[in-house]
Design an enzyme around this catalytic site. Sequence first.
Site, PDB file in Angstrom:
ATOM      1  CB  SER A  21      -2.545  17.899-124.408  1.00 51.46           C
ATOM      2  OG  SER A  21      -3.365  16.978-123.731  1.00 51.46           O
ATOM      3  CG  ASN A 112     -16.124  15.591-120.340  1.00 50.11           C
ATOM      4  OD1 ASN A 112     -15.179  16.365-120.538  1.00 50.11           O
ATOM      5  ND2 ASN A 112     -16.220  14.869-119.232  1.00 50.11           N
ATOM      6  CG  HIS A 114     -13.961  10.930-117.015  1.00 49.25           C
ATOM      7  ND1 HIS A 114     -13.807  11.960-116.112  1.00 49.25           N
ATOM      8  CD2 HIS A 114     -13.882   9.786-116.292  1.00 49.25           C
ATOM      9  CE1 HIS A 114     -13.642  11.463-114.901  1.00 49.25           C
ATOM     10  NE2 HIS A 114     -13.685  10.148-114.980  1.00 49.25           N
ATOM     11  CB  SER A 141     -15.156   7.229-121.296  1.00 45.94           C
ATOM     12  OG  SER A 141     -14.744   6.136-120.502  1.00 45.94           O
ATOM     13  CG  ASP A 150     -17.129  12.647-115.214  1.00 44.38           C
ATOM     14  OD1 ASP A 150     -17.001  13.426-116.171  1.00 44.38           O
ATOM     15  OD2 ASP A 150     -16.435  12.722-114.185  1.00 44.38           O
TER      16      ASP A 150
END
Length: 192
Positions: A21, A112, A114, A141, A150
């Site tokens: 998505s 990224n 998260h 984030s 992360d």
Amino acid sequence: MKKLIGLKKKKTAVFISGTGSNLKNLIKFSKKKNSPIFVDLIISNTHNAKGLKYSKKYNIQKKIFSFKNNKLAEKKICNFLLKKKIKFICLAGFMGVLSKNFIKNFKGKIINIHPSLLPKYKGLNTHKKAIENNDKFAGCSVHFVTAKIDSGKIIMQKKVKIEKKDTIASLAKKVLKKEHLLYPAAIKKIYN
Ligand code: GRF
């Protein structure tokens, strides 16, 4: 004219492993005039990633690399990205772990998303942890990617209030909605 605008944008690869998505959202964003990126490639570490369907829908090349041998996979991906002149990488639900060696080839160019308010809840099951800990807020984030999971510098975050009636599923849905606002906003923040 459209092509000219596209050429000025950073050629971007989105790495996925699942539903996609965020990938879909980034593709739509990247088609907008004010987007600094253009999604040119979809990379997955599994044939089962549902998000691979967006390759056909939006006519974007997809490539699947098996991570059975991490080092080999990364070498192949790296060569392919260089060949495609990819300048920016967005991880979006990508479940592979990228090594220091790979990351240094794209220094400061891999980000990224998260589903937690980092540094809280790195790794998996973030919504379960937030609910179990009676947190007032959850969120998402966008951060730069480093070899430590992360843990890279946070670019932007969005908060979501956890209601008493929230379940893991309802919270995940609310956070995902915010993710779709956050990811483009964070990319704009980097480049504008
Ligand atoms: C998102 O919650 C993202 O934050 C996390 O994995 C999920 C991917 O969802 N890293 P989708 O595949 O983009 O729908």
